[in-house]
Scaffold this motif. Structure first.
Motif, PDB file in Angstrom:
ATOM      1  N   VAL A   1     -18.542 -47.549  48.085  1.00  0.00           N
ATOM      2  CA  VAL A   1     -17.179 -48.035  48.271  1.00  0.00           C
ATOM      3  C   VAL A   1     -16.995 -49.295  47.429  1.00  0.00           C
ATOM      4  CG1 VAL A   1     -15.501 -48.961  49.922  1.00  0.00           C
ATOM      5  CG2 VAL A   1     -17.060 -47.133  50.617  1.00  0.00           C
ATOM      6  N   VAL A   2     -15.852 -49.398  46.750  1.00  0.00           N
ATOM      7  CA  VAL A   2     -15.507 -50.594  45.993  1.00  0.00           C
ATOM      8  C   VAL A   2     -14.199 -51.132  46.552  1.00  0.00           C
ATOM      9  CG1 VAL A   2     -14.956 -51.538  43.713  1.00  0.00           C
ATOM     10  CG2 VAL A   2     -16.683 -49.722  43.933  1.00  0.00           C
ATOM     11  N   LEU A   3     -14.179 -52.427  46.863  1.00  0.00           N
ATOM     12  CA  LEU A   3     -12.995 -53.091  47.402  1.00  0.00           C
ATOM     13  C   LEU A   3     -12.672 -54.280  46.508  1.00  0.00           C
ATOM     14  CD1 LEU A   3     -10.893 -53.524  49.665  1.00  0.00           C
ATOM     15  CD2 LEU A   3     -12.650 -54.847  50.873  1.00  0.00           C
ATOM     16  N   ILE A   4     -11.459 -54.285  45.951  1.00  0.00           N
ATOM     17  CA  ILE A   4     -11.025 -55.338  45.034  1.00  0.00           C
ATOM     18  C   ILE A   4      -9.707 -55.897  45.544  1.00  0.00           C
ATOM     19  CG2 ILE A   4     -10.506 -55.943  42.634  1.00  0.00           C
ATOM     20  CD1 ILE A   4     -11.854 -53.204  41.895  1.00  0.00           C
ATOM     21  N   GLU A   5      -9.598 -57.212  45.615  1.00  0.00           N
ATOM     22  CA  GLU A   5      -8.369 -57.855  46.051  1.00  0.00           C
ATOM     23  C   GLU A   5      -7.539 -58.287  44.844  1.00  0.00           C
ATOM     24  OE1 GLU A   5      -6.924 -61.200  49.247  1.00  0.00           O
ATOM     25  OE2 GLU A   5      -8.832 -61.535  48.221  1.00  0.00           O
ATOM     26  N   PHE A   6      -6.234 -58.060  44.938  1.00  0.00           N
ATOM     27  CA  PHE A   6      -5.275 -58.505  43.930  1.00  0.00           C
ATOM     28  C   PHE A   6      -4.198 -59.329  44.611  1.00  0.00           C
ATOM     29  CE2 PHE A   6      -7.231 -54.991  41.726  1.00  0.00           C
ATOM     30  CZ  PHE A   6      -7.231 -55.396  40.403  1.00  0.00           C
ATOM     31  N   ASP A   7      -3.454 -60.098  43.844  1.00  0.00           N
ATOM     32  CA  ASP A   7      -2.385 -60.931  44.396  1.00  0.00           C
ATOM     33  C   ASP A   7      -1.241 -60.109  44.975  1.00  0.00           C
ATOM     34  OD1 ASP A   7      -3.699 -63.277  43.803  1.00  0.00           O
ATOM     35  OD2 ASP A   7      -2.638 -63.582  41.905  1.00  0.00           O
ATOM     36  N   SER A   8      -1.046 -58.880  44.474  1.00  0.00           N
ATOM     37  CA  SER A   8       0.069 -58.051  44.923  1.00  0.00           C
ATOM     38  C   SER A   8      -0.204 -56.597  44.565  1.00  0.00           C
ATOM     39  CB  SER A   8       1.364 -58.500  44.234  1.00  0.00           C
ATOM     40  OG  SER A   8       1.275 -58.258  42.837  1.00  0.00           O
ATOM     41  N   VAL A   9       0.578 -55.714  45.165  1.00  0.00           N
ATOM     42  CA  VAL A   9       0.504 -54.298  44.796  1.00  0.00           C
ATOM     43  C   VAL A   9       0.832 -54.141  43.318  1.00  0.00           C
ATOM     44  CG1 VAL A   9       1.633 -52.048  45.114  1.00  0.00           C
ATOM     45  CG2 VAL A   9       0.990 -53.417  47.110  1.00  0.00           C
ATOM     46  N   GLU A  10       1.844 -54.862  42.858  1.00  0.00           N
ATOM     47  CA  GLU A  10       2.254 -54.763  41.451  1.00  0.00           C
ATOM     48  C   GLU A  10       1.113 -55.164  40.514  1.00  0.00           C
ATOM     49  OE1 GLU A  10       5.634 -54.957  44.121  1.00  0.00           O
ATOM     50  OE2 GLU A  10       3.993 -56.385  43.881  1.00  0.00           O
ATOM     51  N   ALA A  11       0.371 -56.210  40.880  1.00  0.00           N
ATOM     52  CA  ALA A  11      -0.759 -56.648  40.054  1.00  0.00           C
ATOM     53  C   ALA A  11      -1.859 -55.588  40.029  1.00  0.00           C
ATOM     54  CB  ALA A  11      -1.298 -57.980  40.553  1.00  0.00           C
ATOM     55  N   ALA A  12      -2.114 -54.957  41.163  1.00  0.00           N
ATOM     56  CA  ALA A  12      -3.138 -53.909  41.227  1.00  0.00           C
ATOM     57  C   ALA A  12      -2.726 -52.694  40.398  1.00  0.00           C
ATOM     58  CB  ALA A  12      -3.399 -53.512  42.677  1.00  0.00           C
ATOM     59  N   VAL A  13      -1.461 -52.302  40.496  1.00  0.00           N
ATOM     60  CA  VAL A  13      -0.968 -51.170  39.705  1.00  0.00           C
ATOM     61  C   VAL A  13      -1.035 -51.503  38.215  1.00  0.00           C
ATOM     62  CG1 VAL A  13       1.086 -49.786  39.173  1.00  0.00           C
ATOM     63  CG2 VAL A  13       0.462 -50.235  41.562  1.00  0.00           C
ATOM     64  N   ALA A  14      -0.654 -52.721  37.853  1.00  0.00           N
ATOM     65  CA  ALA A  14      -0.725 -53.140  36.442  1.00  0.00           C
ATOM     66  C   ALA A  14      -2.162 -53.113  35.947  1.00  0.00           C
ATOM     67  CB  ALA A  14      -0.113 -54.521  36.270  1.00  0.00           C
ATOM     68  N   ALA A  15      -3.110 -53.516  36.804  1.00  0.00           N
ATOM     69  CA  ALA A  15      -4.534 -53.474  36.429  1.00  0.00           C
ATOM     70  C   ALA A  15      -4.958 -52.031  36.167  1.00  0.00           C
ATOM     71  CB  ALA A  15      -5.387 -54.095  37.519  1.00  0.00           C
ATOM     72  N   HIS A  16      -4.549 -51.134  37.050  1.00  0.00           N
ATOM     73  CA  HIS A  16      -4.884 -49.721  36.865  1.00  0.00           C
ATOM     74  C   HIS A  16      -4.314 -49.178  35.565  1.00  0.00           C
ATOM     75  CE1 HIS A  16      -4.352 -45.377  37.200  1.00  0.00           C
ATOM     76  NE2 HIS A  16      -5.471 -45.416  37.895  1.00  0.00           N
ATOM     77  N   ASP A  17      -3.092 -49.569  35.253  1.00  0.00           N
ATOM     78  CA  ASP A  17      -2.411 -49.042  34.075  1.00  0.00           C
ATOM     79  C   ASP A  17      -2.760 -49.769  32.779  1.00  0.00           C
ATOM     80  OD1 ASP A  17      -1.244 -47.321  35.882  1.00  0.00           O
ATOM     81  OD2 ASP A  17       0.688 -48.349  35.915  1.00  0.00           O
ATOM     82  N   SER A  18      -3.575 -50.822  32.884  1.00  0.00           N
ATOM     83  CA  SER A  18      -3.917 -51.623  31.699  1.00  0.00           C
ATOM     84  C   SER A  18      -4.746 -50.814  30.701  1.00  0.00           C
ATOM     85  CB  SER A  18      -4.690 -52.873  32.112  1.00  0.00           C
ATOM     86  OG  SER A  18      -6.005 -52.531  32.550  1.00  0.00           O
ATOM     87  N   ASP A  19      -4.662 -51.215  29.453  1.00  0.00           N
ATOM     88  CA  ASP A  19      -5.437 -50.540  28.401  1.00  0.00           C
ATOM     89  C   ASP A  19      -6.937 -50.591  28.692  1.00  0.00           C
ATOM     90  OD1 ASP A  19      -3.090 -49.949  27.046  1.00  0.00           O
ATOM     91  OD2 ASP A  19      -3.280 -51.627  25.639  1.00  0.00           O
ATOM     92  N   GLY A  20      -7.420 -51.758  29.143  1.00  0.00           N
ATOM     93  CA  GLY A  20      -8.848 -51.905  29.416  1.00  0.00           C
ATOM     94  C   GLY A  20      -9.329 -50.962  30.496  1.00  0.00           C
ATOM     95  N   TYR A  21      -8.556 -50.832  31.584  1.00  0.00           N
ATOM     96  CA  TYR A  21      -8.973 -49.929  32.654  1.00  0.00           C
ATOM     97  C   TYR A  21      -8.826 -48.470  32.240  1.00  0.00           C
ATOM     98  CZ  TYR A  21      -9.934 -47.781  37.049  1.00  0.00           C
ATOM     99  OH  TYR A  21     -10.503 -46.988  38.024  1.00  0.00           O
ATOM    100  N   GLN A  22      -7.808 -48.160  31.474  1.00  0.00           N
ATOM    101  CA  GLN A  22      -7.649 -46.792  30.990  1.00  0.00           C
ATOM    102  C   GLN A  22      -8.813 -46.390  30.083  1.00  0.00           C
ATOM    103  OE1 GLN A  22      -5.330 -44.481  32.089  1.00  0.00           O
ATOM    104  NE2 GLN A  22      -5.081 -46.123  33.595  1.00  0.00           N
TER     105      GLN A  22
END
Length: 95
Positions: free
Chosen positions: A54-75
């Motif tokens: 299990v991996v648990l990561i905290e972000f400042d907001s849902v929007e920040a987490a979604v942006a992280a997922h959609d980022s070039d680096g994560y892609q």
């Protein structure tokens, strides 16, 4: 409001691809503002729990987490994973 990225690894089918993903994903998610809270096998499971990573990561907001997922680096990390694991991944708003 904070948000939590939760990934559960149901199965790792290719250790090399999973390792390549991890090498790319961690720095990409840190750069996007994520804070790794946990990344391990459960110490104990109950009810219908499974003994899976299990991996648990905290972000400042849902929007920040979604942006992280959609980022070039994560892609790029996802491309490296390329079917090397079966995962359940979700973003959950904090209370």
């Amino acid at each position: 409001m904070s948000a939590y990225w939760i990934s559960t690894y149901r199965e790792i089918t290719d250790e090399a691809k999973a390792a390549a993903y991890a090498r790319l994903a961690r720095p990409a998610l840190l750069a996007a503002g994520g804070t790794f809270v946990a990344a391990a096998e459960p110490a104990q499971v109950y009810e219908a729990g499974e003994q899976t990573r299990v991996v648990l990561i905290e972000f400042d907001s849902v929007e920040a987490a979604v942006a992280a997922h959609d980022s070039d680096g994560y892609q790029e990390a996802l491309a490296a994973l390329d079917g090397g694991a079966v995962r359940d991944m979700r973003i959950v708003p904090g209370l």
